[in-house]
Design a protein around this motif. Structure first.
Motif, PDB file in Angstrom:
ATOM      1  N   ARG A  16      -2.856  -5.016   1.075  1.00 35.23           N
ATOM      2  CA  ARG A  16      -2.307  -3.730   0.635  1.00 35.23           C
ATOM      3  C   ARG A  16      -1.617  -2.992   1.774  1.00 35.23           C
ATOM      4  NH1 ARG A  16      -3.202  -2.702  -4.461  1.00 35.23           N
ATOM      5  NH2 ARG A  16      -4.751  -3.992  -5.540  1.00 35.23           N
ATOM      6  N   GLU A  55       2.420  -1.711  -9.377  1.00 37.31           N
ATOM      7  CA  GLU A  55       1.576  -2.911  -9.327  1.00 37.31           C
ATOM      8  C   GLU A  55       1.472  -3.585 -10.682  1.00 37.31           C
ATOM      9  OE1 GLU A  55      -2.646  -4.487  -7.448  1.00 37.31           O
ATOM     10  OE2 GLU A  55      -1.946  -2.436  -7.080  1.00 37.31           O
ATOM     11  N   LEU A  85      -9.049  -1.985  -6.069  1.00 36.67           N
ATOM     12  CA  LEU A  85      -8.347  -1.636  -4.836  1.00 36.67           C
ATOM     13  C   LEU A  85      -9.151  -1.967  -3.582  1.00 36.67           C
ATOM     14  CD1 LEU A  85      -6.875   1.839  -5.877  1.00 36.67           C
ATOM     15  CD2 LEU A  85      -5.608  -0.287  -5.538  1.00 36.67           C
ATOM     16  N   VAL A 132      -2.041  -9.469  -4.495  1.00 41.42           N
ATOM     17  CA  VAL A 132      -1.505  -8.166  -4.878  1.00 41.42           C
ATOM     18  C   VAL A 132      -0.045  -8.368  -5.262  1.00 41.42           C
ATOM     19  CG1 VAL A 132      -0.999  -5.813  -4.115  1.00 41.42           C
ATOM     20  CG2 VAL A 132      -3.089  -6.973  -3.322  1.00 41.42           C
TER      21      VAL A 132
END
Length: 509
Positions: A38, A52, A18, A74
């Motif tokens: 993000r 995700e 992340l 992402v």
């Protein structure tokens, strides 16, 4: 507690994934007012809806795994205003979101599942191009050719946003999309200036190579401009509000708004009585369609043609109009490309087409011929004839020659004209010069008499008499008439769906 070690390792790996790229790069973007990948996904999707795919994916190269969280993209699924969408958001802080094996596999997974299950795809793009050394050598380029898929058969809508420097595969994703939004300051090109400076000796500023002015005004490869990341994402959401989830569904329909007689009356005041005077047809369109529903595409490109999504009585429609404010309404080669691509969009996603014509014809001359005007006209016509969605052609003032046909005259399900219509093979004044070789400045009286003679039989009533026009209407009745026509052209036997003959039309042709 059970599995302490496993949970600790899981949380460590999750935090690493992340974290995206280096803190320094993330801070630089924040200082410039640019969202990271993000943050973009969070702004795009409904809170808490993101599922995700590939959080723990990394580069295929073992030595790069700790440096490539998510492999630079992402990906996943979520809802946007309650509608399920697939999302591919480039993470430029990880190796410039450069194209590589896992990077491509993640995006392909989202595209495959979205297409198979019938929901739209949103691409938030940045890309430094192909990743080196991964793509170098015979094996590198050979594998990319074997696995990459460049065809988009328009089974589900693709909406892409150019959010920064976007080269190579990222650029190709945008080109293959149905609607492209571009943030000012972003770049869309095949290769960066670092490649062009060495490969062909060109030193180009990135904006000159593929900046927003270049694509919004010269190439027409992007549809809508945005001032910021936030505006670009809001524009993506609005664009999708006009499109269905997939080609086998109808676009979202809203409750019909309350009629406003004042808007109907205003139509008469927006168009000058004299054919010699120009006006902005966009003002007419805004007065006719549902309030605040006008959503133009490629507005800065080929300005003589207006292509816009809108709503009439809550129903999504595609508007094609010639605009006398630019080039007197004469359609040029770029306008042909612009309209043809818009017809493809509407036909692929079951959006009825409405043509509003006020044009002296096509813009002939040496410059247009160099740009392949005859071929452009026929490409435009091919798209028109193959489109199977409902088509309505309405003449506002003049409509001459082949442009009358290309703007739907005699080709649409319904052909109509305002009582101000003037329809013929060419402008009577031009015809007098061609046939009689008489110019106004040489013999004003005879020229006027010949123009009057040639102009006979050009009224909409002359078109209606042999039933070549199905209706002649008062301009103030335009909105009511179009809504009624759309109800008639409901395509009940197919549930409102077209045949999608244009679904495999090349993108960016």
């Amino acid at each position: 507690m059970p599995f302490d070690n496993e949970r600790t390792e899981f949380e460590r790996r999750k935090a690493q994934a992340l974290s995206m790229g280096s803190p320094k790069r993330l801070a630089e973007r924040q200082a410039q007012g640019i969202l990271n990948a993000r943050e973009r996904v969070d702004r795009l999707l409904d809170a808490g809806s993101f599922h995700e795919a590939g959080l723990f994916a990394t580069s295929i190269r073992p030595e790069m795994r700790d440096k490539t969280p998510g492999d630079g993209v992402v990906c996943g699924f979520g809802t946007m205003g309650g509608r399920l969408v697939g999302v591919n958001a480039a993470d430029f802080t990880v190796l410039g979101s450069s194209s590589a094996e896992v990077h491509g596999k993640k995006q392909g997974h989202v595209r495959a599942l979205a297409t198979r299950n019938g929901f739209p795809i949103v691409n938030l793009m940045e890309c430094a191009g192909g990743r080196i050394p991964d793509i170098m050598g015979a094996g590198g380029i050979g594998m990319s050719g074997e696995r990459a898929v460049y065809r988009n058969p328009r089974q589900v809508p693709w909406i892409s946003a150019v959010m920064g420097l976007t080269y190579g595969g990222g650029a190709f994703t945008c080109i293959n999309s149905d609607i492209v939004v571009m943030r000012k300051g972003a770049v869309l090109a095949v290769s960066s200036q670092m490649v062009t400076s060495v490969a062909i000796g060109e030193e180009e500023d990135p904006q000159s190579l593929g900046g927003w002015r270049h694509h919004s005004e010269m190439t027409g490869l992007i549809d809508v401009l945005a001032e910021s990341d936030e505006e670009a994402i809001a524009t993506v959401k609005r664009a999708l509000s006009y499109l269905p989830d997939h080609a086998g569904a109808l676009p979202p329909r809203l409750p019909p708004p309350k009629d406003d007689p004042a808007r109907d009356e205003a139509v008469l005041t927006l168009v000058p009585e004299s054919r010699a005077k120009v006006y902005d047809v966009r003002m007419v369109i805004k007065a006719v369609v549902d309030a605040d529903s006008f959503f133009p595409l490629k507005e800065r490109f080929a300005k003589v043609a207006v292509t816009a999504l809108a709503r009439l009585g809550g129903q999504v429609v595609g508007i094609v109009a010639s605009n006398p404010m630019f080039k007197g309404g004469a359609l040029d080669p770029d306008a042909c490309d612009k309209i043809a691509s818009f017809i493809v969009l509407c036909d692929s996603y079951n959006i009825p087409l409405i043509f509003l014509a006020d044009t002296p014809g096509f813009l002939v001359g040496a410059e247009s011929e160099k740009k392949r005007l005859p071929a452009k006209i026929m490409t435009f016509m091919s798209a028109l004839e193959q489109a199977t969605v409902p088509k309505i052609a309405l003449v506002l003032r003049k409509s001459y020659g082949q442009a009358y046909l290309n703007m739907g005259g005699g080709k649409a399900d319904i052909t109509a004209s305002w009582f101000t219509g003037d329809i013929s093979f060419m402008d009577p004044a031009v015809a007098v010069n061609v046939v009689f070789a008489v110019k106004r400045e040489d013999d004003p009286a005879r020229h006027a008499a010949l123009v009057a003679e040639v102009a006979a039989g050009t009224t909409p009533y002359e078109l209606a008499a042999p039933f070549l026009a199905h209706s002649v209407i008062d301009p103030r009745d335009t909105r009511r008439t179009l809504i009624s026509m759309l109800q008639i052209l409901c395509r009940r036997t197919t549930g409102g769906l077209g045949e999608h003959r244009l679904a495999n039309w090349p993108h960016g042709f």
